[in-house]
Design a protein around this motif. Sequence first.
Motif, PDB file in Angstrom:
ATOM      1  N   MET A  94     -45.632 -20.993  40.143  1.00 42.58           N
ATOM      2  CA  MET A  94     -44.758 -20.994  41.311  1.00 42.58           C
ATOM      3  C   MET A  94     -43.475 -21.794  41.079  1.00 42.58           C
ATOM      4  SD  MET A  94     -46.379 -23.740  43.995  1.00 42.58           S
ATOM      5  CE  MET A  94     -47.959 -22.944  44.169  1.00 42.58           C
ATOM      6  N   THR A  95     -43.446 -22.621  40.019  1.00 42.75           N
ATOM      7  CA  THR A  95     -42.245 -23.421  39.743  1.00 42.75           C
ATOM      8  C   THR A  95     -41.247 -22.682  38.857  1.00 42.75           C
ATOM      9  OG1 THR A  95     -43.226 -24.464  37.779  1.00 42.75           O
ATOM     10  CG2 THR A  95     -43.606 -25.533  39.898  1.00 42.75           C
ATOM     11  N   VAL A  96     -41.614 -21.497  38.367  1.00 44.07           N
ATOM     12  CA  VAL A  96     -40.731 -20.732  37.481  1.00 44.07           C
ATOM     13  C   VAL A  96     -39.714 -19.965  38.320  1.00 44.07           C
ATOM     14  CG1 VAL A  96     -40.618 -18.895  35.764  1.00 44.07           C
ATOM     15  CG2 VAL A  96     -42.504 -20.538  35.712  1.00 44.07           C
ATOM     16  N   ARG A  97     -38.447 -20.132  38.000  1.00 40.66           N
ATOM     17  CA  ARG A  97     -37.385 -19.454  38.738  1.00 40.66           C
ATOM     18  C   ARG A  97     -36.788 -18.276  37.972  1.00 40.66           C
ATOM     19  NH1 ARG A  97     -39.505 -21.052  42.206  1.00 40.66           N
ATOM     20  NH2 ARG A  97     -38.939 -22.498  43.863  1.00 40.66           N
ATOM     21  N   LEU A 147     -45.099 -15.128  44.058  1.00 43.48           N
ATOM     22  CA  LEU A 147     -43.794 -15.181  44.725  1.00 43.48           C
ATOM     23  C   LEU A 147     -43.900 -15.790  46.120  1.00 43.48           C
ATOM     24  CD1 LEU A 147     -42.097 -11.786  43.760  1.00 43.48           C
ATOM     25  CD2 LEU A 147     -41.296 -14.097  43.219  1.00 43.48           C
ATOM     26  N   GLY A 148     -44.950 -15.439  46.852  1.00 49.10           N
ATOM     27  CA  GLY A 148     -45.091 -15.933  48.218  1.00 49.10           C
ATOM     28  C   GLY A 148     -45.342 -17.421  48.310  1.00 49.10           C
ATOM     29  N   GLU A 149     -45.814 -18.040  47.222  1.00 49.15           N
ATOM     30  CA  GLU A 149     -46.137 -19.465  47.253  1.00 49.15           C
ATOM     31  C   GLU A 149     -44.919 -20.346  47.002  1.00 49.15           C
ATOM     32  OE1 GLU A 149     -49.206 -20.090  44.442  1.00 49.15           O
ATOM     33  OE2 GLU A 149     -50.599 -18.660  45.353  1.00 49.15           O
ATOM     34  N   MET A 150     -43.827 -19.751  46.554  1.00 47.02           N
ATOM     35  CA  MET A 150     -42.663 -20.562  46.210  1.00 47.02           C
ATOM     36  C   MET A 150     -42.084 -21.280  47.421  1.00 47.02           C
ATOM     37  SD  MET A 150     -40.710 -18.209  43.375  1.00 47.02           S
ATOM     38  CE  MET A 150     -41.494 -17.853  41.786  1.00 47.02           C
ATOM     39  N   LYS A 151     -42.268 -20.698  48.621  1.00 44.05           N
ATOM     40  CA  LYS A 151     -41.751 -21.346  49.825  1.00 44.05           C
ATOM     41  C   LYS A 151     -42.499 -22.645  50.132  1.00 44.05           C
ATOM     42  CE  LYS A 151     -40.356 -16.970  51.960  1.00 44.05           C
ATOM     43  NZ  LYS A 151     -40.539 -16.047  53.117  1.00 44.05           N
ATOM     44  N   GLN A 152     -43.739 -22.738  49.646  1.00 49.15           N
ATOM     45  CA  GLN A 152     -44.534 -23.935  49.909  1.00 49.15           C
ATOM     46  C   GLN A 152     -44.206 -25.066  48.944  1.00 49.15           C
ATOM     47  OE1 GLN A 152     -48.587 -22.626  49.546  1.00 49.15           O
ATOM     48  NE2 GLN A 152     -48.245 -20.787  50.764  1.00 49.15           N
ATOM     49  N   LEU A 153     -43.385 -24.773  47.939  1.00 50.75           N
ATOM     50  CA  LEU A 153     -43.150 -25.741  46.872  1.00 50.75           C
ATOM     51  C   LEU A 153     -42.343 -26.945  47.342  1.00 50.75           C
ATOM     52  CD1 LEU A 153     -43.643 -26.285  43.895  1.00 50.75           C
ATOM     53  CD2 LEU A 153     -41.543 -25.041  43.369  1.00 50.75           C
ATOM     54  N   LYS A 154     -41.258 -26.703  48.074  1.00 51.53           N
ATOM     55  CA  LYS A 154     -40.375 -27.814  48.445  1.00 51.53           C
ATOM     56  C   LYS A 154     -41.068 -28.862  49.317  1.00 51.53           C
ATOM     57  CE  LYS A 154     -35.763 -28.952  50.104  1.00 51.53           C
ATOM     58  NZ  LYS A 154     -36.253 -30.200  50.723  1.00 51.53           N
ATOM     59  N   PRO A 155     -41.814 -28.474  50.369  1.00 50.27           N
ATOM     60  CA  PRO A 155     -42.502 -29.517  51.154  1.00 50.27           C
ATOM     61  C   PRO A 155     -43.443 -30.365  50.306  1.00 50.27           C
ATOM     62  CG  PRO A 155     -42.542 -27.421  52.314  1.00 50.27           C
ATOM     63  CD  PRO A 155     -42.010 -27.139  50.958  1.00 50.27           C
ATOM     64  N   PHE A 156     -44.105 -29.736  49.340  1.00 48.96           N
ATOM     65  CA  PHE A 156     -45.008 -30.512  48.494  1.00 48.96           C
ATOM     66  C   PHE A 156     -44.224 -31.449  47.580  1.00 48.96           C
ATOM     67  CE2 PHE A 156     -47.309 -31.195  44.530  1.00 48.96           C
ATOM     68  CZ  PHE A 156     -48.508 -31.703  45.005  1.00 48.96           C
ATOM     69  N   LEU A 157     -43.141 -30.954  46.990  1.00 51.09           N
ATOM     70  CA  LEU A 157     -42.362 -31.782  46.074  1.00 51.09           C
ATOM     71  C   LEU A 157     -41.710 -32.958  46.788  1.00 51.09           C
ATOM     72  CD1 LEU A 157     -40.708 -28.999  43.903  1.00 51.09           C
ATOM     73  CD2 LEU A 157     -42.620 -30.468  43.292  1.00 51.09           C
TER      74      LEU A 157
END
Length: 727
Positions: A94-97, A147-157
């Motif tokens: 999920m961290t791959v852009r 792809l759908g999990e990428m939106k959850q990345l920023k709150p966790f980071l």
Amino acid sequence: MSTIVHSLREYRPPTRAQQFANSFGLPLDEAPYVDAAGNRAEIISAILSIKNSDTGSVQEDLVFAGRLTLTSSFLCFASHGDRGRGCRLALPLMTVRRVERLNTRDSVFALSITLWHGLQLVFQLNALRPSCEGFCNAMRDRLRAHLGEMKQLKPFLDSCYSEALLKEAKEENQEKITEDDAESNTEIPPSYLMGLGSTFGFPGDPRKLKEKSKMRLWTDYLRLHGRNITLLRYPQFTRLVQVGLPNMLRGELWEVASGSIFQRMGNPGVYEKLLKDHEGQTNLSTEEIEKDLNRSLPEYAAYQTPQGIETLRRVLVAYSWRNPELGYCQAMNIVVAALLIYMSEEQCFWLLDMLCDRLLPGYYTQSMAGTLLDQKVFENLVQQTMPMLHEHFVKNDMQLSLVTLPWLLSLFINSMPMVFAFRIIDCFMAFGSQVLFQVGLAILKINGEAILSVSDDGTMIGMLRNYFRTLGDSAYPESSDERRKQITKFQQLLVIAFREFCIVSNDTIESERKRFRQQIVEEIEGFARRCAIRNLKDHGRFSKAQLTLIYDHVVEAIYRARHAPESLTLGDQVPASVDPMQDLKEMRVNLTTFRLFLGEIFTWARDEYIVRNGLQERIERRVPDQSLSTRIFQDWDHEKRGTLSLQDIVTGLDEIMFLDGDISGAMAWLFRIHADGKDKLSKNDILALSESLLFMYRNEPGDEHLGAISTFINKSFELGKDLDASG
């Protein structure tokens, strides 16, 4: 006390998939990805390099050859020849852009992977073209799935301190912070997670610990090698860990090094839900927790306040509900109290889960089976590496376990000043349990001459306690060399541990554990057997040898019930009691286990079949489905808890095992268990009793018992009619 050491008895060597997950700290359901055609997404020979974000050129000192593996959710890389110690990477997809193939020669297949924060990794795939294309296709499919999990990345980071640290460093370097921006930033509370130390202070003097210098080195490392869930472990990572982690980054790096950060990322909200679902509920684990709360690092300021105690309580209680079979064990409070200084509640909860399940399995259990096993391994390592010291312990009957068990169980937290214990924990999280053994052996080696001069345990304990108090002193106070004079005893300890005992690896320890595992099982269960028999209030007419035999059959039934196949119980799976106040650490027997136990004691309680496969034959036992076992179980369950204790079983067996041909006594017992508390038997009760008799004698030769049972039924019905007529 738990009488079966399930963690050791049920131990199975980890599968290749589990070994892979453990080596990268991944969730256990992660394994090398296999596509629909059965092809494994793995490149045995790949070259990893990092591109400089400023110049766009490859950094020559950051190039490693190794194995590249794709799982369902991660891209993993481990360098060749050093078991991944040179370079290791576990990258969430999920961290791959961006992924692109580089323009290279036809014979070279290279991929450029850009991560969410701009770090660019280049993988050169040294394999046949079909293999490379298959790997790329599999990676494309897995990236689309995430792809759908990428939106959850920023709150966790945002919960990771390293993000705030690098953002602050970048702004300082670019000198773009205006006065208004700085003022607005101070008004926004930080979103990253932090432990009690941010409020109550971290142990040690920051100047002596060189906090600013460490933070600067780690900032540079994180900027070049990724951070938190995208961190690459390069050789410099090992050196920085051995020097000691900075206080503000310590909690995050612990969960990164151990892999618990992936557990936290994959289970959002689980910790809070556990607390909410069990709010106001209690069990025996919570009662034990309450007893130990005020004895958990009382010297630290936070645990002298309600805030610190409540934080510790929540983590321990939440874990006791997550893992009710383990619940809570003494020494767990010490470890959790120490972790909470640098970690938030949720971070600590998932690291505790990782500690109990994977890093130190069996340590924090009622039997402490894992600790005792590692103590045996440690004593064997002492014998191999320091034979003179071992002979001295044997000759003077000195119990090394009195000294070293607390080291292992508390990760040295209770033995040495916290600032030094945390340095050892830093290395333990990064390099595994080998660190505990290496440090323990180094302590004995450094103090070897002094230990050889004493002949009792108490003196040795006092001597080592004094050594721990002086770890911050110079190891060479009389040296004329100023640089040598500045080397502390703790620095000397780490040098000896990692240089002289480098041969003690995780593989060595696992091999030794395998060697001694069965011996520890027998020792623990032998001790538990003696305690259980000694604690019986009534032995009945059984001898000690007979009680031992009964106990062994009960234990074997408990173990078999955990793994009973459907053929053994004919599909009957009766759950254990769900009484929330039941102590799960106590040996109690549910109905399914009881039926297996009766099958071992009485021939009528089991059926035996000969199974042939053309080459060999074997006897298979099954527990028949009949109500007699249930009636006996309910009769012996005097407390109506739905489970039986060892005392219940001994008392029940005593009533029927010594009848010695007393037909009237046997019939009185059968009448009682079929009467269900009534004074008389109804017609249905008589029929049920006759069915039980037929069941008990079903394997007897001849038909005599059939006539006797038929006569019994007729006589019973005639007697019932006479009583009704006279009544």
